[in-house]
Scaffold this motif. Structure first.
Motif, PDB file in Angstrom:
ATOM      1  N   ARG A 286      49.949 -54.889   8.242  1.00  0.00           N
ATOM      2  CA  ARG A 286      49.307 -54.155   7.163  1.00  0.00           C
ATOM      3  C   ARG A 286      48.434 -53.031   7.718  1.00  0.00           C
ATOM      4  O   ARG A 286      47.770 -53.193   8.725  1.00  0.00           O
ATOM      5  N   TYR A 287      48.453 -51.906   7.046  1.00  0.00           N
ATOM      6  CA  TYR A 287      47.559 -50.805   7.393  1.00  0.00           C
ATOM      7  C   TYR A 287      46.761 -50.426   6.151  1.00  0.00           C
ATOM      8  O   TYR A 287      47.202 -50.622   5.023  1.00  0.00           O
ATOM      9  N   ARG A 288      45.562 -49.875   6.379  1.00  0.00           N
ATOM     10  CA  ARG A 288      44.643 -49.610   5.273  1.00  0.00           C
ATOM     11  C   ARG A 288      44.682 -48.175   4.793  1.00  0.00           C
ATOM     12  O   ARG A 288      44.261 -47.874   3.685  1.00  0.00           O
ATOM     13  N   ASP A 289      45.157 -47.274   5.628  1.00  0.00           N
ATOM     14  CA  ASP A 289      44.896 -45.863   5.366  1.00  0.00           C
ATOM     15  C   ASP A 289      46.115 -45.012   5.698  1.00  0.00           C
ATOM     16  O   ASP A 289      46.936 -45.390   6.547  1.00  0.00           O
TER      17      ASP A 289
ATOM     18  N   ARG B 164      42.485 -48.313  10.414  1.00  0.00           N
ATOM     19  CA  ARG B 164      43.820 -48.834  10.718  1.00  0.00           C
ATOM     20  C   ARG B 164      44.805 -48.146   9.777  1.00  0.00           C
ATOM     21  O   ARG B 164      44.991 -48.565   8.632  1.00  0.00           O
ATOM     22  N   GLY B 165      45.426 -47.071  10.239  1.00  0.00           N
ATOM     23  CA  GLY B 165      46.261 -46.306   9.331  1.00  0.00           C
ATOM     24  C   GLY B 165      47.368 -45.535  10.021  1.00  0.00           C
ATOM     25  O   GLY B 165      47.511 -45.577  11.243  1.00  0.00           O
TER      26      GLY B 165
END
Length: 248
Positions: free
Chosen positions: A97-100, A155-156
């Motif tokens: 998973r990435y946030r950005d 984290r993107g």
């Protein structure tokens, strides 16, 4: 060091493409099958018109990022100019998973800044994510540095189309330091560039568009590096060939 791979590959959808029309008439697009991401930092280089910006734009739209730049939360458009390539491709993402997400493209960064200003009038806290100052009150390079040092830190997946347009030599070096820092924090970065300085990040994946193909290459074998290196070694000779220096 573990690689941050959220976007694993892009591949061509089944079906025929009309190669007589843009963007499918561009050789690298016409012959495209798939592209795999194997490093935290991936470079795509090539001459003007080779198709690298078209590819990056399609990747951004596949990730649901505004084609003019910004993040998924930006839905403005100055003019509908992005190609339909994204609709002909499929993105395969890892389970991580990435946030950005963010897409920087030099040619439309002014429009992104204007959208930030508009949003900040609705929600004043918006500017805090960019250092607290209007990016229109900064130079192009200062605005870019404010973007990466304040907004892009998580984290993107971060996509840059010709970031060197905004940056002095010194700030290009600072950009490399920023890449090191943000990769440690879990970022995957994709860059199209003409700058041998920006291209120099160690242990990155470099693909050069040659004869309509994306070809894996090494830094010192890349034309972006070789051409400038040759010019700096023999400036006078190069300028003589162009007819800009009179021979003694």
């Amino acid at each position: 060091m573990k690689e941050n791979i959220y976007l694993r590959r892009i591949r061509r959808r089944e079906g025929e493409w009309d190669t007589s029309k843009y963007p499918f008439s561009i050789p690298v697009i016409r012959d495209f099958t798939e592209f795999r991401f194997e490093k935290s930092v991936t470079y795509i280089v090539g001459g003007n018109g080779s198709g690298k910006s078209t590819l990056l734009e399609a990747i951004a739209v596949l990730l649901r990022i505004n084609p003019e730049g910004g993040s998924r939360h930006f839905n403005f458009h100055t003019e509908e100019t992005h190609s339909s390539l994204y609709d002909a491709l499929i993105a395969s993402q890892a389970s991580l998973r990435y946030r950005d997400t963010y897409f920087f493209r030099a040619e439309s960064f002014y429009n992104v800044n204007s959208e930030i200003e508009r949003l900040a009038r609705i929600e004043p806290k918006m500017l805090k994510a960019y250092g607290g100052k209007s990016l229109h009150h900064l130079s192009h390079g200062e605005g870019f540095m404010a973007l990466i040092t304040n907004r892009l830190s998580g984290r993107g997946i971060y996509i840059f189309d010709e970031p060197e347009a905004a940056l002095s030599f010194q700030n290009q070096l600072q950009f490399l330091l920023w890449i090191k820092d943000v990769v440690k924090k879990g970022a995957q970065i994709i860059i199209a560039t003409h700058s041998p300085v920006i291209l120099s990040y160690p242990n990155a994946s470099i693909h050069e568009i040659k004869d309509g193909q994306l070809v894996p290459t090494q830094y010192r074998d890349c034309s972006v590096y070789r051409d400038l290196y040759g010019f700096l070694l023999n400036r006078e000779g190069c300028l003589q060939e162009l007819g800009l220096f009179e021979k003694d």
